[in-house]
Structure formats: C-alpha cells, structure tokens
Write an enzyme that holds these catalytic residues in place. Structure first.
Site: not given
Ligand SMILES: O=C(NC/C=C/[C@H]1O[C@@H](n2cnc(C(F)(F)F)c2)[C@H](O)[C@@H]1O)c1cc([N+](=O)[O-])cc(O)c1O
Ligand SMILES: [Mg+2]
Length: 214
Positions: A141, A144, A169-170, A199
């Site tokens: 999650d 992407k 997810d997504n 969501e």
């Molecule tokens: O962009 C979305 N999610 C991106 C989520 C990103 C999250 O994952 C973390 N991360 C990055 N690398 C790592 C790891 F693990 F590699 F270290 C962890 C980022 O800092 C952030 O907290 C999103 C967007 C929508 N939307 O509707 O736009 C809906 C959703 O459910 C979504 O999840």
């Molecule tokens: Mg998500």
C-alpha cells in the site's frame, strides 16, 4: 503553521477511540476520514476484504509496505495470533511518528515493528535484522510505482515461499498497471481480483490477492 492531516487523524483517535481497543481506533479513523477529511487509508469496505484474507491466511509473519497513519497496520495486527508479528515499512519520518502514536493508542506495540526507511534499503536487511525467514502475508500500500520493483526484490531476497500471499491495495485507483500485468501473467503467481471502491468514495477500486507458487 497549522497541523498536518496525519496529526488531525491522530487527534481524532485520541479524542474518540479507547486506549487498548484497536477496533475503536479503526472506527475513529474511518469516521474522521469519511465525515471530516479524506485520507489514503485502505478504509472499511476494502478493509473487510483485508480482514477476510488475514483470517484465511492466519499469518505469523506479515510485512506491510506503506504505514502512513497505521490504519491498516492496526487493522491487520488486531487479527493476528499471540506469537505473530507484523513489520511495517514507512519512508516519511513525520508519518512514522504519527503511526507510532496510533499503534501505541491501540496497544499493539508488542506485535508491530515499524521500520523507517526505503524499501530498497530495508527489504535486503529484513532476514538478518529481524530473524525473518519468509513472510506469510505481504500488504502492499505504498508508492504505486514501487509495487513491482519491490515484489521482484522480495523474490530475489528469498523472502517469499510457496503459498506466500501478496495483497495489493489500489490496483484500479490510482492503479498499478505494471504490477497487475506481472502477477497476472507470471507462472510464479496465482492471482485474483477483489472488486471494491476507493476508500470513503464511490470510485471503482480493488485489491489483488496473489499467491506465490515458487
Ligand atoms: O498514493 C497512495 N498511496 C501511497 C502511499 C505512500 C505511503 O507509503 C510510504 N512509503 C513509501 N515507501 C515505503 C516503503 F515501504 F517502501 F518503505 C513506504 C510513504 O511514505 C507514504 O506514507 C494512495 C493514493 C490513493 N488515492 O486515491 O490517491 C488511495 C490510496 O489508497 C493510496 O494508497
Ligand atoms: Mg492505498
């Protein structure tokens, strides 16, 4: 300098959820994000699908990529058996700080290990740093465009075993086309799509459950 969305989510948890009660933490976040301010938590509709997969897999070793405010972290960890552990990776230190508070409010610190950093750095270190052999369940999650490269890295690092379940997810919104193409066409995976909605909205979205075949 006002508050951030994660800070407002934490405040809603501290105001409306009961300490030590993970379900009330999940409900407080869903109520806040549905009625006050949208946020990218997996949410309750897709969350019920996550719950059913966790209950079916009964994992003892879980990896989550993308903690954010720990909504899915708490939701998944609350379903795990006493000796099971969940490692969650978060890149953004501000989000990680909020997530730690949410996890503490839910009383799940002993089940959850939050690791701050990038997947490319940490996935190769998980075996050695945390005594992990392979994961039973992985929840994707995070960014992407990282789903596919990180899945390939998990394979390369020997962190998957025949039967490991990847739950993403997504896969529709925002979408992860290269990842979907890979897990749906690779002989190494048996993949299944769970249609749902983004969501807190009526937009189409869904989860992809892919079993690694080895
Ligand atoms: O962009 C979305 N999610 C991106 C989520 C990103 C999250 O994952 C973390 N991360 C990055 N690398 C790592 C790891 F693990 F590699 F270290 C962890 C980022 O800092 C952030 O907290 C999103 C967007 C929508 N939307 O509707 O736009 C809906 C959703 O459910 C979504 O999840
Ligand atoms: Mg998500």
């Amino acid at each position: 300098t006002g508050s951030t969305r994660p800070q407002r989510i934490l405040r809603a948890v501290q105001k409306n959820a009961t300490r030590g009660d993970p379900c009330s933490v999940v409900k407080a976040i869903d109520d806040y994000c549905r009625h006050k301010e949208w946020a990218m938590n997996v949410g309750d509709e897709k969350g019920c699908i996550v719950d059913s997969v966790v209950s079916e897999v009964k994992p003892t070793a879980v990896l989550e990529l993308g903690t954010y405010c720990a909504y899915s972290t708490v939701r998944i960890a609350s379903l795990l058996s006493p000796n099971a552990k969940l490692i969650t990776l978060e890149f953004n230190s501000d989000y990680a700080a909020i997530a730690r508070e949410v996890i503490a409010w839910a009383g799940l610190q002993d089940k959850i290990q939050l690791v701050e950093g990038a997947s490319g750095e940490w996935i190769p270190r998980l075996k050695e740093e945390f005594g992990i052999e392979t994961f039973d369940l992985i929840f994707l999650d995070h960014w992407k465009d990282r789903y596919l490269p990180d899945t390939k890295l998990l394979e390369k690092c020997g962190l998957l075993r025949p039967g490991t379940v990847l739950l993403a997810d997504n896969v529709i919104c925002p979408g992860t086309p290269d990842y979907l193409d890979y897990v749906r066409n690779s002989q190494q995976y048996k993949s299944k799509f769970f249609k749902s909605h983004l969501e807190y909205t009526q937009e189409e979205d869904g989860l992809e459950k892919s079993v690694f075949l080895g």
